[in-house]
Design an enzyme around this catalytic site. Sequence first.
Site, short mmCIF file in Angstrom:
data_model
loop_
_atom_site.label_atom_id
_atom_site.label_comp_id
_atom_site.label_asym_id
_atom_site.label_seq_id
_atom_site.Cartn_x
_atom_site.Cartn_y
_atom_site.Cartn_z
N SER A 79 15.36 21.42 -15.67
CA SER A 79 14.18 22.21 -16.01
C SER A 79 14.66 23.55 -16.53
O SER A 79 15.68 24.07 -16.08
CB SER A 79 13.33 22.41 -14.76
OG SER A 79 12.55 23.58 -14.89
N GLU A 117 10.00 8.26 -16.99
CA GLU A 117 8.62 8.68 -17.28
C GLU A 117 8.19 8.23 -18.67
O GLU A 117 7.05 7.80 -18.88
CB GLU A 117 8.51 10.20 -17.18
CG GLU A 117 8.74 10.72 -15.76
CD GLU A 117 8.93 12.23 -15.76
OE1 GLU A 117 7.93 12.95 -15.70
OE2 GLU A 117 10.09 12.69 -15.83
N HIS A 160 0.83 -1.22 0.00
CA HIS A 160 0.00 0.00 0.00
C HIS A 160 0.86 1.26 0.00
O HIS A 160 0.42 2.31 0.46
CB HIS A 160 -0.95 0.03 1.20
CG HIS A 160 -1.67 -1.25 1.44
ND1 HIS A 160 -2.92 -1.52 0.95
CD2 HIS A 160 -1.29 -2.39 2.10
CE1 HIS A 160 -3.30 -2.73 1.32
NE2 HIS A 160 -2.31 -3.30 2.00
N LYS A 199 16.08 21.20 -10.37
CA LYS A 199 15.45 19.94 -10.76
C LYS A 199 16.34 19.00 -11.56
O LYS A 199 17.19 19.42 -12.33
CB LYS A 199 14.18 20.23 -11.56
CG LYS A 199 13.16 20.91 -10.68
CD LYS A 199 11.77 20.85 -11.25
CE LYS A 199 11.24 19.45 -11.22
NZ LYS A 199 9.82 19.42 -11.50
#
Length: 464
Positions: A278, A291, A157, A284
Amino acid sequence: MSNSMWGGRFSEGPAAIMEEINASIGFDQKLYRQDIAGSKAHAAMLARQGIIGADDAEKITAGLDAILREIEAGEFKFSRALEDIHLNIESRLKELIGDAAGRLHTARSRNDQVATDFKLWVRDTIDAMDLALRDLQVALADKAFAHAGQVMPGFTHLQSAQPVTFGHHMLAYVEMIGRDRGRFQDARRRLNENPLGAAALAGTSFPIDRFQTAQALGFDRPTANSLDSVSDRDFVIEALAAASLCAIHLSRFAEEIVIWSSAQFRFIKLSDKFTTGSSIMPQKRNPDAAELVRAKTGRIIGAQTALQIVMKGLPLAYQKDMQEDKEQAFDAFESLELAIAATTGMVLDMEPEAATLKKAAGSGFATATDLADWLVRELNMPFREAHHVTGRIVAIASERGVELTKVTLAEMQAVHPAITDAVYSVLTVDKSVRSRTSYGGTSPKNVRSQAKRWQRALAREMKA
Ligand code: ARG
């Protein structure tokens, strides 16, 4: 002008829009190698069976070889008016060798030809996927061995559940990829029957030998029913199903990489090779490769779904609908190959952050099960009662805002008087993972031997 390949009973050419919807050459030119190999096998068989002359077969073979060279050199002019790869090559063959070219299509149809070509392509692709997946397994097994004793939190979970090791986590994916390879290999076995010679749908009156062409093209045997031979696209759907499941596995791993590399987790470090910056936020490091691996799954499952919908409800035998089998399959396998390679690259690149992992492994009362097991083992308590007692000790720790190791013996004895200070020996993360020695469990010793087993099996495979 009517089509020179099949236009005998046509007086007019197709409407422009007809040509546009009908032509597949824009994508099926990818099958040129398979088409030429199929035609060469067919011509040689026709000659051996005395159906065409040996001289014609020689001309055909030489012409096809010349066409192969032209295509590979980028000199071949593909024509949309000639619809597809089959007619483009046959038409060029006629230009090169004259009338003998017209004998190649004896006892054959584009229906069995395209089924053969595409099967050969899917077969090659399955082999390429299998090799790429093997490389991924090697990378994962090596990482697993190197970090067999590195503790980390195991989740259910997405809540801290029990400590596991980083190597154990890597090996979970080695197993999944192993099943993916098995599915590709199964699909290949079922696929490997030769449709060539089924002709349009009914077989042929010429004395062909389909076993010869099967052998020449590396098939195990000819397909046994001509109607099925030209209507079957199971082989693509099955390979796409294997690809979908594999993509699902890669996307689950990609998701973990995204989570693990976030500033909140910092479980692993990815180098500049697999991250991007970024344009506005200087801090970043985005895990773009992960992804995109996660996202590619959409088009791969999409290709499988699309072809299943195309095939559903099609009567026997060949229907032009089936021309829609190729484009998305090409895209899906190209995407999967890229996703596998990117995943392998990230596995090689990633470094687990030892200190963060260890700290996280011990947080969230992750050794609560070890405490309960101790109560069962040492105090002979039924597990349900041990679970309850442990729950009350966890509640104390939680209230005080400390980990289980910091709950005092007096506090524990207030919950159950028989608890002794021996209990602290099972509450550390290292003890916890070391105790999980059941077969398939996470103990570093287990992980080391499982990683070794995979490394050996994969090395043996690479030598064979
Ligand atoms: N381009 C077609 C396909 O990909 C080849 C088979 C065409 N057969 C036919 N009878 N029109 O399916």
